[in-house]
Design an enzyme around this catalytic site. Structure first.
Site, short mmCIF file in Angstrom:
data_model
loop_
_atom_site.label_atom_id
_atom_site.label_comp_id
_atom_site.label_asym_id
_atom_site.label_seq_id
_atom_site.Cartn_x
_atom_site.Cartn_y
_atom_site.Cartn_z
CG ASP A 62 -2.58 -7.46 -4.56
OD1 ASP A 62 -2.00 -8.43 -4.06
OD2 ASP A 62 -3.62 -7.53 -5.21
CE1 TYR A 64 0.20 1.18 -7.72
CE2 TYR A 64 2.42 0.96 -8.60
CZ TYR A 64 1.52 1.59 -7.77
OH TYR A 64 1.94 2.64 -6.99
CG PHE A 75 3.81 2.21 -2.63
CD1 PHE A 75 2.46 2.52 -2.61
CD2 PHE A 75 4.36 1.59 -1.52
CE1 PHE A 75 1.67 2.23 -1.50
CE2 PHE A 75 3.57 1.31 -0.40
CZ PHE A 75 2.23 1.63 -0.39
CG HIS A 184 -2.43 2.82 2.07
ND1 HIS A 184 -2.55 3.34 0.80
CD2 HIS A 184 -1.75 1.66 1.94
CE1 HIS A 184 -1.97 2.52 -0.06
NE2 HIS A 184 -1.47 1.49 0.61
#
Length: 219
Positions: A62, A64, A75, A184
């Site tokens: 997703d 931010y 990221f 992750h």
């Protein structure tokens, strides 16, 4: 989406009814709510990394959902924005793996411009509401992107961090490409196998083994 070399590759998706419905949904969301990233940055990952240039894929889930963070690359945050916790951990592993000093910026555009496709599965999100645009069609579109990259004749490295990304392995021809999987980088899971996984050196070794230029991971 803008004119890029992705257009002919993804034309069949762009012409599907679901894609028109998805675009209508996002327009309606933008008319009533704050949505990230900005409209011109929804497809930034595809604009900054042409199809012909892709040699590494890093998958996120997703965008931010905090103000000023998302700009269309998974990221990554804009220059001047403090790196969120997952990105802090990515930079820690980068230092452990390659000895690269923690960068002053959280903006990963230099990676994108070298052929690192920084692709989120969902390309928009309502402000402060994580996962609010999941299940609306973006995943079908980005799955098609992953399949298209897997179909490329040249060798590509796919970096899958966390359970969500690792489920995308089914879309990748792992006999022709390199797939690097780990936990992750989020603080909840980074100590369960992300730290010490050395994805950056692994990716460069795989690229060099197939006659491709390694990525300069410095920012």
């Amino acid at each position: 989406m803008g004119v890029t070399d992705w257009n002919p590759v993804l034309r069949a998706e762009l012409d599907q009814p679901y894609f028109a419905e998805l675009r209508s949904f996002v327009r309606a969301e933008r008319s009533h709510h704050t949505v990230y990233p900005e409209p011109h940055e929804e497809f930034a990952a595809l604009h900054l990394t042409p199809y012909a240039s892709v040699k590494v894929v890093i998958l996120g889930q997703d965008p931010y959902h905090g103000a000023g963070q998302a700009h269309g690359l998974c990221f990554s945050v804009r220059d001047g924005v403090s790196p969120p916790p997952s990105l802090v951990n990515i930079f820690k592993e980068l230092h452990t793996d390659l000895g690269i000093d923690v960068p002053a910026t959280g903006c990963l555009e230099p990676w994108a411009r070298q052929g690192v496709l920084l692709l989120n599965a969902t390309l928009t999100v309502r402000a402060r509401q994580a996962a609010s645009h999941q299940g609306k069609g973006w995943e079908r579109f980005t799955d098609a992107v992953i399949r298209a990259v897997s179909d490329k004749p040249d060798h590509v490295v796919f970096i899958l961090w966390g359970a969500f990304a690792r489920r995308k392995r089914a879309l990748i021809d792992a006999e022709r490409h390199t797939v690097i999987e780990s936990a992750h980088p989020s603080p909840l899971s980074a100590h369960n196998g992300f730290f010490g996984s050395r994805p950056f050196s692994q990716a460069n070794r795989a690229l060099e083994a197939h006659g491709r230029e390694p990525v300069d991971w410095r920012l």
